[in-house]
Design a protein around this motif. Structure first.
Motif, PDB file in Angstrom:
ATOM      1  N   ASN A   1       0.838  -1.192   0.000  1.00  0.00           N
ATOM      2  CA  ASN A   1       0.000   0.000   0.000  1.00  0.00           C
ATOM      3  C   ASN A   1       0.879   1.251   0.000  1.00  0.00           C
ATOM      4  O   ASN A   1       2.104   1.169   0.124  1.00  0.00           O
ATOM      5  CB  ASN A   1      -0.964   0.009   1.206  1.00  0.00           C
ATOM      6  CG  ASN A   1      -0.218  -0.162   2.511  1.00  0.00           C
ATOM      7  OD1 ASN A   1       0.765   0.520   2.782  1.00  0.00           O
ATOM      8  ND2 ASN A   1      -0.669  -1.110   3.338  1.00  0.00           N
ATOM      9  N   TYR A   2       0.231   2.394  -0.123  1.00  0.00           N
ATOM     10  CA  TYR A   2       0.973   3.651  -0.209  1.00  0.00           C
ATOM     11  C   TYR A   2       1.761   3.921   1.076  1.00  0.00           C
ATOM     12  O   TYR A   2       2.891   4.427   1.034  1.00  0.00           O
ATOM     13  CB  TYR A   2       0.008   4.811  -0.494  1.00  0.00           C
ATOM     14  CG  TYR A   2       0.696   6.144  -0.513  1.00  0.00           C
ATOM     15  CD1 TYR A   2       1.536   6.495  -1.573  1.00  0.00           C
ATOM     16  CD2 TYR A   2       0.535   7.050   0.538  1.00  0.00           C
ATOM     17  CE1 TYR A   2       2.184   7.715  -1.584  1.00  0.00           C
ATOM     18  CE2 TYR A   2       1.190   8.272   0.536  1.00  0.00           C
ATOM     19  CZ  TYR A   2       2.018   8.598  -0.523  1.00  0.00           C
ATOM     20  OH  TYR A   2       2.676   9.791  -0.529  1.00  0.00           O
TER      21      TYR A   2
ATOM     22  N   VAL B   1      17.049   3.930   0.144  1.00  0.00           N
ATOM     23  CA  VAL B   1      16.029   3.409  -0.769  1.00  0.00           C
ATOM     24  C   VAL B   1      15.119   4.560  -1.209  1.00  0.00           C
ATOM     25  O   VAL B   1      14.500   5.222  -0.392  1.00  0.00           O
ATOM     26  CB  VAL B   1      15.185   2.298  -0.096  1.00  0.00           C
ATOM     27  CG1 VAL B   1      14.051   1.863  -1.009  1.00  0.00           C
ATOM     28  CG2 VAL B   1      16.072   1.114   0.260  1.00  0.00           C
ATOM     29  N   ASN B   2      15.072   4.754  -2.516  1.00  0.00           N
ATOM     30  CA  ASN B   2      14.160   5.767  -3.052  1.00  0.00           C
ATOM     31  C   ASN B   2      13.150   5.082  -3.955  1.00  0.00           C
ATOM     32  O   ASN B   2      13.513   4.498  -4.975  1.00  0.00           O
ATOM     33  CB  ASN B   2      14.931   6.812  -3.860  1.00  0.00           C
ATOM     34  CG  ASN B   2      15.878   7.587  -2.979  1.00  0.00           C
ATOM     35  OD1 ASN B   2      15.493   8.094  -1.925  1.00  0.00           O
ATOM     36  ND2 ASN B   2      17.131   7.654  -3.381  1.00  0.00           N
ATOM     37  N   VAL B   3      11.900   5.135  -3.558  1.00  0.00           N
ATOM     38  CA  VAL B   3      10.848   4.558  -4.399  1.00  0.00           C
ATOM     39  C   VAL B   3      10.628   5.536  -5.557  1.00  0.00           C
ATOM     40  O   VAL B   3      10.474   6.742  -5.323  1.00  0.00           O
ATOM     41  CB  VAL B   3       9.545   4.365  -3.591  1.00  0.00           C
ATOM     42  CG1 VAL B   3       8.460   3.762  -4.462  1.00  0.00           C
ATOM     43  CG2 VAL B   3       9.808   3.482  -2.366  1.00  0.00           C
ATOM     44  N   PRO B   4      10.639   5.026  -6.799  1.00  0.00           N
ATOM     45  CA  PRO B   4      10.479   5.933  -7.941  1.00  0.00           C
ATOM     46  C   PRO B   4       9.229   6.797  -7.814  1.00  0.00           C
ATOM     47  O   PRO B   4       8.184   6.327  -7.350  1.00  0.00           O
ATOM     48  CB  PRO B   4      10.365   4.976  -9.141  1.00  0.00           C
ATOM     49  CG  PRO B   4      11.015   3.718  -8.689  1.00  0.00           C
ATOM     50  CD  PRO B   4      10.797   3.629  -7.219  1.00  0.00           C
TER      51      PRO B   4
ATOM     52  N   LEU C   1       0.628   4.856  -6.585  1.00  0.00           N
ATOM     53  CA  LEU C   1       0.164   4.252  -5.322  1.00  0.00           C
ATOM     54  C   LEU C   1      -0.631   5.256  -4.478  1.00  0.00           C
ATOM     55  O   LEU C   1      -1.580   4.883  -3.801  1.00  0.00           O
ATOM     56  CB  LEU C   1       1.360   3.718  -4.516  1.00  0.00           C
ATOM     57  CG  LEU C   1       1.945   2.399  -5.023  1.00  0.00           C
ATOM     58  CD1 LEU C   1       3.308   2.135  -4.392  1.00  0.00           C
ATOM     59  CD2 LEU C   1       1.005   1.231  -4.726  1.00  0.00           C
ATOM     60  N   LYS C   2      -0.240   6.522  -4.578  1.00  0.00           N
ATOM     61  CA  LYS C   2      -0.940   7.554  -3.793  1.00  0.00           C
ATOM     62  C   LYS C   2      -2.420   7.609  -4.187  1.00  0.00           C
ATOM     63  O   LYS C   2      -3.296   7.822  -3.331  1.00  0.00           O
ATOM     64  CB  LYS C   2      -0.269   8.913  -4.015  1.00  0.00           C
ATOM     65  CG  LYS C   2      -0.633   9.927  -2.948  1.00  0.00           C
ATOM     66  CD  LYS C   2       0.195  11.177  -3.043  1.00  0.00           C
ATOM     67  CE  LYS C   2      -0.145  12.124  -1.907  1.00  0.00           C
ATOM     68  NZ  LYS C   2       0.682  13.306  -1.907  1.00  0.00           N
ATOM     69  N   LYS C   3      -2.676   7.399  -5.463  1.00  0.00           N
ATOM     70  CA  LYS C   3      -4.064   7.440  -5.955  1.00  0.00           C
ATOM     71  C   LYS C   3      -4.918   6.292  -5.410  1.00  0.00           C
ATOM     72  O   LYS C   3      -6.137   6.293  -5.551  1.00  0.00           O
ATOM     73  CB  LYS C   3      -4.073   7.417  -7.481  1.00  0.00           C
ATOM     74  CG  LYS C   3      -3.640   8.727  -8.087  1.00  0.00           C
ATOM     75  CD  LYS C   3      -3.653   8.666  -9.604  1.00  0.00           C
ATOM     76  CE  LYS C   3      -3.013   9.903 -10.194  1.00  0.00           C
ATOM     77  NZ  LYS C   3      -2.559   9.684 -11.568  1.00  0.00           N
ATOM     78  N   THR C   4      -4.241   5.290  -4.826  1.00  0.00           N
ATOM     79  CA  THR C   4      -5.008   4.153  -4.293  1.00  0.00           C
ATOM     80  C   THR C   4      -5.309   4.325  -2.800  1.00  0.00           C
ATOM     81  O   THR C   4      -5.818   3.395  -2.161  1.00  0.00           O
ATOM     82  CB  THR C   4      -4.235   2.826  -4.479  1.00  0.00           C
ATOM     83  OG1 THR C   4      -3.062   2.880  -3.674  1.00  0.00           O
ATOM     84  CG2 THR C   4      -3.870   2.579  -5.920  1.00  0.00           C
ATOM     85  N   LYS C   5      -4.954   5.478  -2.253  1.00  0.00           N
ATOM     86  CA  LYS C   5      -5.256   5.687  -0.821  1.00  0.00           C
ATOM     87  C   LYS C   5      -6.759   5.600  -0.607  1.00  0.00           C
ATOM     88  O   LYS C   5      -7.556   5.936  -1.494  1.00  0.00           O
ATOM     89  CB  LYS C   5      -4.729   7.059  -0.360  1.00  0.00           C
ATOM     90  CG  LYS C   5      -3.225   7.068  -0.119  1.00  0.00           C
ATOM     91  CD  LYS C   5      -2.719   8.460   0.160  1.00  0.00           C
ATOM     92  CE  LYS C   5      -2.892   8.820   1.626  1.00  0.00           C
ATOM     93  NZ  LYS C   5      -2.250  10.119   1.928  1.00  0.00           N
TER      94      LYS C   5
END
Lengths: 233, 310
Positions: free
Chosen positions: B226-227, B240-243, B250-254
């Protein structure tokens, strides 16, 4: 030098609560930041003010010692004063406190400071930095003069660990340099990466086991050996 | 690498298979039901599963017991993660002997996140040995039949030794990390697993760079359930940098944007498959990596679609 940090006034106050007349001994030795006569006087004033607020009587004498860790110097400096006071507050490192305890066993000596580490001032960073962890097996000859025992949060012999990012350590929120990355950079610059790549096997922690001592005789033996060799040469 | 393949993982690697490993994370509990459940779910898709040892310095259930139980109750081989943070050489040897007794065949040697970062931050960290010396310790036990001091051991220790590496650096800090890895391989590491990566180009460069060590490497991936997990990773996991695109999707799936649970889960799964399947294909087809280490903790149900036809 030995880097120390003053305890809170409350902690010192609590320790000396039963006493109304104390000797506060500064130390002019290697203790850093300086804890000499000036700092001893300041502590005395602070304690007196706090006692006054609590409605208690309090007298003190501030003095200082050339080096509290030397029993002869400490005894000479304080012998004439100690009898007049109920207790001693030492502003030296933990060694100084224990030497005063040994030299004046009839009085309790209380530490005003926490002994932090063996280090030196870094004027660029405006702070004191730890340099040596007294491991008893100095590695500086194979690490480009940078100590991984004192400089690495895990004291690794074969670093860096996976916790460094951009040469900064996971301990301390990535603000402190990773000693092993600095060792790498330095050995690379000096063309000695062979030293970095070499595996360093397990350490012998008996060398760091407390309590430890070195017999004076061992030092005399080295002296004798040198004299003998020089005579032969 | 001259040591025999004792584990299924090493046997599969030696047979030239592209392998997948999973990850199980025991936490602060006395129950291992959820670990057994996760292991059951992933067992058909991975050759072995790592069992974490107090990650991020947290005081969790000892990893040896779940490592043993998963093998015995689920039949899935485990990679027992063991840190030098909490054990001196005596405890490490004791644990390696105990692991041998219960049939563990892989140990992943780790220095461990420092105790100061964990949930008991005043704990005294041990670090009697470092990770390379721990590899040396197990090598002594496996190859010479002695402990690290040279004392004889009764019986045979048959374990393959894993080592971790963090490719998430650049410049000299990465060079230092690579040089350290070479040291670990020379001391006796059989296989390597990487920290989570998200950048395919950097990963490929890194894999190319370490080909010289001739040691099988599994690339670490972390599907994002999840986000919240994605942003935690991005913020708190070192280097670690998430692209950004992945974060945006993923933010849109909040929950507030996508209230329907079913739709949310399906979309998140699709986002992960869109990102990780091409990533894994690229690793498999165009690098010499031996496999993928998939750290999909509590997200094992993605495995069938994630690994399909790979």
């Amino acid at each position: 030098m030995i880097v120390t940090k003053l305890k809170s006034l409350e902690e010192i106050y609590d320790m000396i609560k039963p006493y109304s007349n104390v000797l506060i001994a500064g130390c002019d030795g290697c203790c850093q930041p300086p804890r000499g006569i000036h700092e001893a006087n300041n502590l005395g004033k602070m304690l007196k003010l706090k006692k006054m607020v609590d409605g208690e009587k309090f007298d003190y004498k501030a003095t200082t010692v050339l080096r509290q860790c030397d029993d002869k110097i400490a005894a000479t400096a304080l012998r004439s004063l100690v009898d007049d006071y109920d207790a001693i507050i030492s502003m030296a490192c933990g060694i100084g406190v224990q030497i005063l305890t040994k030299v004046f066993p009839e009085k309790l000596t209380f530490p005003a400071q926490n002994t932090m580490f063996n280090g030196a001032a870094d004027h660029e960073k405006n702070s004191y930095v730890e340099y040596c962890n007294q491991c008893g097996d100095c590695l500086l000859g194979i690490t480009g003069g940078i100590c991984p025992v004192a400089g690495c949060a895990k004291s690794l012999m074969n670093g860096p660990c996976g916790g460094q990012i951009d040469g900064k350590c996971e301990v301390g929120d990535y603000k402190i340099d990773c000693a092993w990355v600095n060792i790498y950079k330095r050995l690379k610059k000096l063309g000695r990466l062979d030293l970095f790549e070499k595996y360093r096997p397990k350490r012998d922690y008996r060398l760091m086991t407390s309590p430890s001592f070195i017999d004076f005789l061992e030092l005399d033996e080295i002296e004798e050996e040198i004299n003998e060799k020089e005579a032969k040469a | 690498m001259s040591r025999p393949a004792y584990s299924n993982l090493m046997k599969a690697i030696k047979d030239g298979k592209f392998v997948f490993t999973g990850e199980l994370e025991p936490v602060k509990t006395v129950s291992l039901d959820y670990i057994i459940h996760s292991a059951e779910m992933m067992k058909d898709y991975v050759v072995a599963a790592n069992v974490t040892d107090g990650p991020q310095g947290f005081a969790y259930i000892n990893s040896l017991v779940p490592s043993m139980k998963v093998q015995q109750e689920v039949g899935l081989e485990t990679i027992y993660q063991c840190t030098v943070r909490d054990r001196n050489r005596i405890a490490l040897m004791a644990d390696v002997l105990a692991a041998s007794n219960v049939g563990i065949k892989n140990i992943l040697t780790l220095s461990g996140d420092h105790a100061a970062l964990g949930d008991n931050p005043g704990a005294k960290p041990v670090y009697d040995l470092d990770c390379s010396q721990f590899i040396d310790l197990i090598s002594h036990m496996v190859d010479k039949g002695t402990d690290i001091h040279g004392n004889d051991i009764d019986g045979k220790v048959e374990i393959n030794i894993g080592s971790a590496v963090n490719p998430n650096n650049e410049g000299e800090p990465l060079e230092a990390e690579i040089a350290k890895l070479g040291r670990k391989v020379r001391v006796g590491a059989d296989f390597i697993q990487t920290q989570t990566v998200f950048d395919i180009d950097k990963t490929k460069d890194f894999l190319k760079e370490i080909e010289k060590f001739n040691c099988p490497i599994l690339v670490g991936l972390f599907p994002l359930k999840n986000y919240g997990i994605a942003s935690y990773f991005d913020k708190y996991i070192p280097g670690v940098n998430v692209p950004k695109d992945l974060m945006k999707r993923l933010k849109k799936t909040k929950k507030k944007y996508m209230p329907d649970k079913k739709e949310r889960k399906k979309t998140i799964a699709d986002i992960n498959l869109d990102f990780f399947r091409p990533f894994m294909k690229e690793i498999k087809q165009n690098t010499k990596a031996a496999g993928i280490h998939c750290m999909a903790v509590h997200y094992e149900k993605l495995f069938p679609r994630l690994f399909k036809d790979l």
